[in-house]
Scaffold this motif. Structure first.
Motif, PDB file in Angstrom:
ATOM      1  N   TYR A 181      51.858  89.552  12.282  1.00 34.20           N
ATOM      2  CA  TYR A 181      50.808  90.542  12.061  1.00 34.20           C
ATOM      3  C   TYR A 181      50.648  90.800  10.572  1.00 34.20           C
ATOM      4  O   TYR A 181      51.621  90.758   9.819  1.00 34.20           O
ATOM      5  N   GLY A 182      49.424  91.093  10.166  1.00 34.29           N
ATOM      6  CA  GLY A 182      49.153  91.490   8.792  1.00 34.29           C
ATOM      7  C   GLY A 182      48.839  92.970   8.740  1.00 34.29           C
ATOM      8  O   GLY A 182      48.209  93.511   9.642  1.00 34.29           O
ATOM      9  N   TYR A 183      49.334  93.631   7.684  1.00 34.98           N
ATOM     10  CA  TYR A 183      49.049  95.047   7.452  1.00 34.98           C
ATOM     11  C   TYR A 183      47.785  95.145   6.616  1.00 34.98           C
ATOM     12  O   TYR A 183      47.800  94.816   5.431  1.00 34.98           O
ATOM     13  N   LEU A 184      46.698  95.597   7.217  1.00 39.23           N
ATOM     14  CA  LEU A 184      45.465  95.789   6.462  1.00 39.23           C
ATOM     15  C   LEU A 184      45.550  97.086   5.673  1.00 39.23           C
ATOM     16  O   LEU A 184      46.272  98.017   6.059  1.00 39.23           O
ATOM     17  N   PRO A 185      44.809  97.192   4.567  1.00 38.18           N
ATOM     18  CA  PRO A 185      44.833  98.427   3.778  1.00 38.18           C
ATOM     19  C   PRO A 185      44.395  99.661   4.579  1.00 38.18           C
ATOM     20  O   PRO A 185      44.707 100.784   4.207  1.00 38.18           O
ATOM     21  N   THR A 186      43.716  99.442   5.681  1.00 39.99           N
ATOM     22  CA  THR A 186      43.264 100.550   6.527  1.00 39.99           C
ATOM     23  C   THR A 186      44.370 101.026   7.464  1.00 39.99           C
ATOM     24  O   THR A 186      44.113 101.796   8.382  1.00 39.99           O
ATOM     25  N   SER A 187      45.598 100.531   7.254  1.00 40.21           N
ATOM     26  CA  SER A 187      46.767 100.867   8.076  1.00 40.21           C
ATOM     27  C   SER A 187      46.664 100.283   9.484  1.00 40.21           C
ATOM     28  O   SER A 187      47.320 100.750  10.396  1.00 40.21           O
ATOM     29  N   ARG A 188      45.849  99.275   9.647  1.00 39.68           N
ATOM     30  CA  ARG A 188      45.697  98.609  10.934  1.00 39.68           C
ATOM     31  C   ARG A 188      46.435  97.272  10.884  1.00 39.68           C
ATOM     32  O   ARG A 188      46.464  96.601   9.854  1.00 39.68           O
ATOM     33  N   LEU A 189      47.068  96.913  12.000  1.00 36.58           N
ATOM     34  CA  LEU A 189      47.715  95.607  12.109  1.00 36.58           C
ATOM     35  C   LEU A 189      46.747  94.621  12.747  1.00 36.58           C
ATOM     36  O   LEU A 189      46.043  94.966  13.694  1.00 36.58           O
ATOM     37  N   VAL A 190      46.731  93.409  12.239  1.00 34.54           N
ATOM     38  CA  VAL A 190      45.885  92.375  12.814  1.00 34.54           C
ATOM     39  C   VAL A 190      46.760  91.146  13.082  1.00 34.54           C
ATOM     40  O   VAL A 190      47.600  90.773  12.264  1.00 34.54           O
ATOM     41  N   LEU A 191      46.587  90.550  14.269  1.00 34.69           N
ATOM     42  CA  LEU A 191      47.338  89.349  14.622  1.00 34.69           C
ATOM     43  C   LEU A 191      46.848  88.184  13.770  1.00 34.69           C
ATOM     44  O   LEU A 191      45.650  87.924  13.682  1.00 34.69           O
ATOM     45  N   LEU A 192      47.806  87.479  13.144  1.00 33.10           N
ATOM     46  CA  LEU A 192      47.465  86.336  12.307  1.00 33.10           C
ATOM     47  C   LEU A 192      47.878  84.997  12.924  1.00 33.10           C
ATOM     48  O   LEU A 192      47.260  83.978  12.662  1.00 33.10           O
ATOM     49  N   LYS A 193      48.963  85.033  13.740  1.00 33.20           N
ATOM     50  CA  LYS A 193      49.475  83.769  14.280  1.00 33.20           C
ATOM     51  C   LYS A 193      50.461  84.050  15.400  1.00 33.20           C
ATOM     52  O   LYS A 193      51.161  85.048  15.382  1.00 33.20           O
ATOM     53  N   GLU A 194      50.509  83.136  16.351  1.00 36.41           N
ATOM     54  CA  GLU A 194      51.577  83.092  17.349  1.00 36.41           C
ATOM     55  C   GLU A 194      52.287  81.762  17.126  1.00 36.41           C
ATOM     56  O   GLU A 194      51.636  80.747  16.881  1.00 36.41           O
ATOM     57  N   TYR A 195      53.614  81.793  17.207  1.00 42.49           N
ATOM     58  CA  TYR A 195      54.362  80.600  16.834  1.00 42.49           C
ATOM     59  C   TYR A 195      55.573  80.416  17.730  1.00 42.49           C
ATOM     60  O   TYR A 195      56.309  81.360  17.994  1.00 42.49           O
ATOM     61  N   ALA A 196      55.811  79.178  18.186  1.00 43.52           N
ATOM     62  CA  ALA A 196      56.965  78.833  19.013  1.00 43.52           C
ATOM     63  C   ALA A 196      57.962  78.044  18.181  1.00 43.52           C
ATOM     64  O   ALA A 196      57.577  77.168  17.395  1.00 43.52           O
ATOM     65  N   ILE A 197      59.240  78.333  18.371  1.00 42.37           N
ATOM     66  CA  ILE A 197      60.303  77.606  17.685  1.00 42.37           C
ATOM     67  C   ILE A 197      60.585  76.316  18.454  1.00 42.37           C
ATOM     68  O   ILE A 197      60.874  76.350  19.650  1.00 42.37           O
ATOM     69  N   HIS A 198      60.508  75.168  17.753  1.00 48.75           N
ATOM     70  CA  HIS A 198      60.687  73.867  18.396  1.00 48.75           C
ATOM     71  C   HIS A 198      61.859  73.065  17.843  1.00 48.75           C
ATOM     72  O   HIS A 198      62.329  72.137  18.502  1.00 48.75           O
ATOM     73  N   LYS A 225      65.524  72.805  14.991  1.00 45.88           N
ATOM     74  CA  LYS A 225      66.655  73.548  14.424  1.00 45.88           C
ATOM     75  C   LYS A 225      66.331  74.140  13.058  1.00 45.88           C
ATOM     76  O   LYS A 225      66.929  75.116  12.641  1.00 45.88           O
ATOM     77  N   GLN A 226      65.426  73.530  12.346  1.00 47.06           N
ATOM     78  CA  GLN A 226      64.937  74.037  11.060  1.00 47.06           C
ATOM     79  C   GLN A 226      63.427  74.122  11.199  1.00 47.06           C
ATOM     80  O   GLN A 226      62.752  73.105  11.132  1.00 47.06           O
ATOM     81  N   ASP A 227      62.891  75.310  11.386  1.00 48.87           N
ATOM     82  CA  ASP A 227      61.457  75.467  11.618  1.00 48.87           C
ATOM     83  C   ASP A 227      60.875  76.323  10.499  1.00 48.87           C
ATOM     84  O   ASP A 227      61.557  77.200   9.960  1.00 48.87           O
ATOM     85  N   SER A 228      59.629  76.083  10.167  1.00 50.84           N
ATOM     86  CA  SER A 228      59.005  76.893   9.121  1.00 50.84           C
ATOM     87  C   SER A 228      57.489  76.865   9.257  1.00 50.84           C
ATOM     88  O   SER A 228      56.923  75.952   9.857  1.00 50.84           O
ATOM     89  N   PHE A 229      56.873  77.892   8.723  1.00 48.00           N
ATOM     90  CA  PHE A 229      55.416  77.935   8.620  1.00 48.00           C
ATOM     91  C   PHE A 229      55.039  78.906   7.519  1.00 48.00           C
ATOM     92  O   PHE A 229      55.852  79.687   7.044  1.00 48.00           O
ATOM     93  N   SER A 230      53.782  78.819   7.104  1.00 49.15           N
ATOM     94  CA  SER A 230      53.262  79.759   6.106  1.00 49.15           C
ATOM     95  C   SER A 230      52.023  80.438   6.672  1.00 49.15           C
ATOM     96  O   SER A 230      51.362  79.911   7.558  1.00 49.15           O
ATOM     97  N   ILE A 231      51.768  81.613   6.146  1.00 48.13           N
ATOM     98  CA  ILE A 231      50.611  82.412   6.555  1.00 48.13           C
ATOM     99  C   ILE A 231      49.693  82.562   5.354  1.00 48.13           C
ATOM    100  O   ILE A 231      50.112  83.049   4.297  1.00 48.13           O
ATOM    101  N   SER A 232      48.446  82.142   5.510  1.00 44.58           N
ATOM    102  CA  SER A 232      47.495  82.269   4.398  1.00 44.58           C
ATOM    103  C   SER A 232      46.636  83.525   4.538  1.00 44.58           C
ATOM    104  O   SER A 232      46.077  83.998   3.560  1.00 44.58           O
ATOM    105  N   GLY A 233      46.526  84.042   5.752  1.00 43.66           N
ATOM    106  CA  GLY A 233      45.747  85.269   5.947  1.00 43.66           C
ATOM    107  C   GLY A 233      44.266  85.072   5.710  1.00 43.66           C
ATOM    108  O   GLY A 233      43.595  85.924   5.148  1.00 43.66           O
ATOM    109  N   ASP A 234      43.733  83.945   6.159  1.00 43.88           N
ATOM    110  CA  ASP A 234      42.332  83.645   5.888  1.00 43.88           C
ATOM    111  C   ASP A 234      41.393  83.994   7.043  1.00 43.88           C
ATOM    112  O   ASP A 234      40.288  83.503   7.111  1.00 43.88           O
ATOM    113  N   CYS A 235      41.828  84.877   7.941  1.00 48.06           N
ATOM    114  CA  CYS A 235      40.920  85.230   9.035  1.00 48.06           C
ATOM    115  C   CYS A 235      39.966  86.350   8.603  1.00 48.06           C
ATOM    116  O   CYS A 235      40.204  87.068   7.628  1.00 48.06           O
ATOM    117  N   ASP A 236      38.878  86.476   9.332  1.00 50.80           N
ATOM    118  CA  ASP A 236      37.782  87.366   8.955  1.00 50.80           C
ATOM    119  C   ASP A 236      38.192  88.820   8.754  1.00 50.80           C
ATOM    120  O   ASP A 236      37.739  89.463   7.815  1.00 50.80           O
TER     121      ASP A 236
END
Length: 127
Positions: A70-87, A89-100
């Motif tokens: 989830y991302g914390y918007l300046p309006t104090s609202r949380l917005v879902l950015l991604k759902e992710y499954a662990i597949h 032993k060493q897993d990683s991802f990045s969040i760019s926050g490019d949704c509308d």
């Protein structure tokens, strides 16, 4: 890009194989992970600190676990950015926050600040 919506019936699977998840926040806002428990709900028992923009955090977890980011918007609202499954032993991802929701909210906040500054500059009676 439209922000994702919560996937119904998404739930972590029980497993024994350990994993390390690394998450990098490439967005301009704070993000927070939520572990999706075995009932499909965001766990209230696991509440890691928010990840600052530009930071990377690592977590011990198990293959088969799901997370929501989830991302914390300046309006104090949380917005879902991604759902992710662990597949792995060493897993990683990045969040760019490019949704509308993020872009629109940040743009609106900047416009409001500009308008307020213009009013102050033009209002000679303002403190």
């Amino acid at each position: 890009v439209k922000c994702p919506e919560i996937t119904e019936n998404l739930r972590s699977e029980k497993g024994n194989e350990k994993s390390i998840l690394s998450v990098t926040n490439e967005s301009p806002i704070l993000i927070k992970l939520a572990w999706v428990n075995f009932e499909g709900e965001n766990s209230k028992d696991w509440t890691p600190a928010a990840i600052k923009p530009g930071a990377t955090e690592s977590y011990h977890t198990t293959i088969g676990h799901y997370f929501r980011v989830y991302g914390y918007l300046p309006t104090s609202r949380l917005v879902l950015l991604k759902e992710y499954a662990i597949h792995t032993k060493q897993d990683s991802f990045s969040i760019s926050g490019d949704c509308d929701d993020i872009g629109n909210t940040l743009q609106l906040e900047a416009q409001q600040r500009d308008n307020e500054m213009n009013q102050l500059v033009h209002d000679q009676q303002a403190p």
